[in-house]
Design a protein around this motif. Structure first.
Motif, PDB file in Angstrom:
ATOM      1  N   GLU A  12     -43.162 -56.291 -17.065  1.00  0.00           N
ATOM      2  CA  GLU A  12     -42.902 -56.140 -15.639  1.00  0.00           C
ATOM      3  C   GLU A  12     -41.996 -54.935 -15.384  1.00  0.00           C
ATOM      4  O   GLU A  12     -42.211 -54.177 -14.435  1.00  0.00           O
ATOM      5  CB  GLU A  12     -42.257 -57.407 -15.076  1.00  0.00           C
ATOM      6  CG  GLU A  12     -43.203 -58.576 -14.974  1.00  0.00           C
ATOM      7  CD  GLU A  12     -42.517 -59.865 -14.543  1.00  0.00           C
ATOM      8  OE1 GLU A  12     -41.275 -59.874 -14.388  1.00  0.00           O
ATOM      9  OE2 GLU A  12     -43.239 -60.854 -14.361  1.00  0.00           O
ATOM     10  N   LYS A  13     -40.993 -54.730 -16.213  1.00  0.00           N
ATOM     11  CA  LYS A  13     -40.107 -53.581 -16.055  1.00  0.00           C
ATOM     12  C   LYS A  13     -40.866 -52.276 -16.237  1.00  0.00           C
ATOM     13  O   LYS A  13     -40.616 -51.299 -15.528  1.00  0.00           O
ATOM     14  CB  LYS A  13     -38.954 -53.657 -17.061  1.00  0.00           C
ATOM     15  CG  LYS A  13     -37.906 -54.673 -16.699  1.00  0.00           C
ATOM     16  CD  LYS A  13     -36.793 -54.703 -17.720  1.00  0.00           C
ATOM     17  CE  LYS A  13     -35.770 -55.768 -17.405  1.00  0.00           C
ATOM     18  NZ  LYS A  13     -34.709 -55.846 -18.416  1.00  0.00           N
ATOM     19  N   GLU A  14     -41.797 -52.237 -17.189  1.00  0.00           N
ATOM     20  CA  GLU A  14     -42.583 -51.028 -17.400  1.00  0.00           C
ATOM     21  C   GLU A  14     -43.445 -50.718 -16.184  1.00  0.00           C
ATOM     22  O   GLU A  14     -43.551 -49.572 -15.768  1.00  0.00           O
ATOM     23  CB  GLU A  14     -43.459 -51.175 -18.646  1.00  0.00           C
ATOM     24  CG  GLU A  14     -42.691 -51.161 -19.934  1.00  0.00           C
ATOM     25  CD  GLU A  14     -43.546 -51.485 -21.148  1.00  0.00           C
ATOM     26  OE1 GLU A  14     -44.762 -51.715 -20.979  1.00  0.00           O
ATOM     27  OE2 GLU A  14     -42.995 -51.505 -22.256  1.00  0.00           O
ATOM     28  N   VAL A  15     -44.058 -51.745 -15.593  1.00  0.00           N
ATOM     29  CA  VAL A  15     -44.889 -51.550 -14.402  1.00  0.00           C
ATOM     30  C   VAL A  15     -44.030 -51.060 -13.235  1.00  0.00           C
ATOM     31  O   VAL A  15     -44.410 -50.123 -12.525  1.00  0.00           O
ATOM     32  CB  VAL A  15     -45.638 -52.853 -14.035  1.00  0.00           C
ATOM     33  CG1 VAL A  15     -46.275 -52.754 -12.677  1.00  0.00           C
ATOM     34  CG2 VAL A  15     -46.677 -53.179 -15.097  1.00  0.00           C
ATOM     35  N   LEU A  16     -42.867 -51.681 -13.043  1.00  0.00           N
ATOM     36  CA  LEU A  16     -41.978 -51.266 -11.961  1.00  0.00           C
ATOM     37  C   LEU A  16     -41.485 -49.838 -12.155  1.00  0.00           C
ATOM     38  O   LEU A  16     -41.393 -49.065 -11.201  1.00  0.00           O
ATOM     39  CB  LEU A  16     -40.788 -52.225 -11.837  1.00  0.00           C
ATOM     40  CG  LEU A  16     -41.109 -53.624 -11.312  1.00  0.00           C
ATOM     41  CD1 LEU A  16     -39.873 -54.510 -11.388  1.00  0.00           C
ATOM     42  CD2 LEU A  16     -41.632 -53.558  -9.892  1.00  0.00           C
TER      43      LEU A  16
ATOM     44  N   LEU B 182     -43.043 -47.421 -13.713  1.00  0.00           N
ATOM     45  CA  LEU B 182     -44.168 -46.526 -13.446  1.00  0.00           C
ATOM     46  C   LEU B 182     -44.387 -46.362 -11.947  1.00  0.00           C
ATOM     47  O   LEU B 182     -44.584 -45.245 -11.454  1.00  0.00           O
ATOM     48  CB  LEU B 182     -45.433 -47.066 -14.123  1.00  0.00           C
ATOM     49  CG  LEU B 182     -46.673 -46.207 -14.023  1.00  0.00           C
ATOM     50  CD1 LEU B 182     -46.432 -44.860 -14.693  1.00  0.00           C
ATOM     51  CD2 LEU B 182     -47.850 -46.903 -14.664  1.00  0.00           C
ATOM     52  N   GLU B 183     -44.329 -47.471 -11.197  1.00  0.00           N
ATOM     53  CA  GLU B 183     -44.483 -47.398  -9.744  1.00  0.00           C
ATOM     54  C   GLU B 183     -43.357 -46.583  -9.116  1.00  0.00           C
ATOM     55  O   GLU B 183     -43.585 -45.781  -8.215  1.00  0.00           O
ATOM     56  CB  GLU B 183     -44.507 -48.803  -9.146  1.00  0.00           C
ATOM     57  CG  GLU B 183     -45.765 -49.584  -9.450  1.00  0.00           C
ATOM     58  CD  GLU B 183     -45.706 -51.026  -8.969  1.00  0.00           C
ATOM     59  OE1 GLU B 183     -44.650 -51.440  -8.432  1.00  0.00           O
ATOM     60  OE2 GLU B 183     -46.707 -51.732  -9.139  1.00  0.00           O
ATOM     61  N   LYS B 184     -42.142 -46.773  -9.602  1.00  0.00           N
ATOM     62  CA  LYS B 184     -40.996 -46.044  -9.074  1.00  0.00           C
ATOM     63  C   LYS B 184     -41.142 -44.550  -9.334  1.00  0.00           C
ATOM     64  O   LYS B 184     -40.834 -43.719  -8.479  1.00  0.00           O
ATOM     65  CB  LYS B 184     -39.712 -46.576  -9.722  1.00  0.00           C
ATOM     66  CG  LYS B 184     -38.446 -46.021  -9.155  1.00  0.00           C
ATOM     67  CD  LYS B 184     -37.232 -46.674  -9.783  1.00  0.00           C
ATOM     68  CE  LYS B 184     -35.950 -46.154  -9.205  1.00  0.00           C
ATOM     69  NZ  LYS B 184     -34.782 -46.771  -9.818  1.00  0.00           N
ATOM     70  N   LYS B 185     -41.653 -44.194 -10.506  1.00  0.00           N
ATOM     71  CA  LYS B 185     -41.851 -42.793 -10.856  1.00  0.00           C
ATOM     72  C   LYS B 185     -42.895 -42.151  -9.942  1.00  0.00           C
ATOM     73  O   LYS B 185     -42.719 -41.029  -9.479  1.00  0.00           O
ATOM     74  CB  LYS B 185     -42.284 -42.679 -12.326  1.00  0.00           C
ATOM     75  CG  LYS B 185     -42.424 -41.276 -12.817  1.00  0.00           C
ATOM     76  CD  LYS B 185     -42.794 -41.251 -14.283  1.00  0.00           C
ATOM     77  CE  LYS B 185     -42.981 -39.832 -14.766  1.00  0.00           C
ATOM     78  NZ  LYS B 185     -43.378 -39.788 -16.168  1.00  0.00           N
ATOM     79  N   GLU B 186     -43.983 -42.885  -9.674  1.00  0.00           N
ATOM     80  CA  GLU B 186     -45.018 -42.367  -8.782  1.00  0.00           C
ATOM     81  C   GLU B 186     -44.478 -42.148  -7.375  1.00  0.00           C
ATOM     82  O   GLU B 186     -44.763 -41.139  -6.736  1.00  0.00           O
ATOM     83  CB  GLU B 186     -46.219 -43.317  -8.763  1.00  0.00           C
ATOM     84  CG  GLU B 186     -47.013 -43.324 -10.042  1.00  0.00           C
ATOM     85  CD  GLU B 186     -48.097 -44.396 -10.058  1.00  0.00           C
ATOM     86  OE1 GLU B 186     -48.223 -45.145  -9.066  1.00  0.00           O
ATOM     87  OE2 GLU B 186     -48.817 -44.465 -11.072  1.00  0.00           O
ATOM     88  N   LYS B 187     -43.679 -43.102  -6.872  1.00  0.00           N
ATOM     89  CA  LYS B 187     -43.090 -42.967  -5.547  1.00  0.00           C
ATOM     90  C   LYS B 187     -42.128 -41.790  -5.502  1.00  0.00           C
ATOM     91  O   LYS B 187     -42.049 -41.081  -4.505  1.00  0.00           O
ATOM     92  CB  LYS B 187     -42.366 -44.247  -5.146  1.00  0.00           C
ATOM     93  CG  LYS B 187     -43.293 -45.387  -4.788  1.00  0.00           C
ATOM     94  CD  LYS B 187     -42.513 -46.634  -4.421  1.00  0.00           C
ATOM     95  CE  LYS B 187     -43.441 -47.801  -4.142  1.00  0.00           C
ATOM     96  NZ  LYS B 187     -42.690 -49.032  -3.842  1.00  0.00           N
TER      97      LYS B 187
END
Length: 185
Positions: free
Chosen positions: A125-129, A131-136
């Protein structure tokens, strides 16, 4: 080292000479890495140390305290060690390093189920979050930039919005538009 230890050392070297997961760190310390291809958080490494009177009087010492096992919680390590040590009576008085490794290989799925815990889910879950934060962050980084900064950004990274359409794809051709309307002013 006694004769039994020398014999076992030669046997282990002949069996595992091409195995990249087997490591002999000293004459009496051996490590074996059990790698999980689809989930690295279920991989672990056992360290087997031979006491002075091994194998006649003492059993091998199994350890999971290496840095490679830092993702495994203490109670999970104890459960794994207890499962392995439950076979000590069958192996006492004989060379057991191969038997220990073989037991773990045969029961690897059962031992990995012990490691399969909330820690694995939390990390995923931390890895997914992240990645999403990096994209944003990349998308929001273009706000507040000058035209020149945006141009250099898009030259370097390309258009990260809307299907990578070329810059100016929806601009109106002014000359073409004016020729159709008839107004030159």
């Amino acid at each position: 080292m006694n004769d039994d230890q020398t014999d076992e050392q030669e046997v282990l070297q002949s069996i595992y000479e091409d195995d990249v997961n087997f490591l002999q760190t000293s004459d009496t310390v051996y490590c074996y890495k059990f790698v999980c291809e689809h989930n690295e958080l279920q991989s672990f490494m056992i360290q087997i140390t031979w006491p002075k009177d091994y194998p006649e009087a003492d059993n091998a010492i199994i350890d999971l305290e290496s840095f490679f096992n830092s993702h495994i919680k203490a109670h999970e390590k104890e459960q794994i060690l207890d499962k392995i040590r439950s076979n000590y009576e069958d192996w006492s008085g004989m060379a057991m390093t191969f038997n220990i490794i073989n037991y773990v290989v045969d029961n690897i799925e059962e031992l990995r189920e012990i490691i399969k815990n909330e820690n694995v889910v939390e990390r995923e879950e931390k890895e997914v979050l992240a990645l999403e934060k990096k994209e944003k962050a990349v998308i929001s980084s273009t706000k507040g930039m000058t035209k020149g900064q945006k141009r250099r950004f898009y030259d370097k990274f390309g258009n990260i919005d809307a299907d990578d359409k070329p810059r100016g794809w929806n601009w109106v051709d002014v000359i073409k538009h004016l020729s159709k309307t008839g107004n030159v002013y």
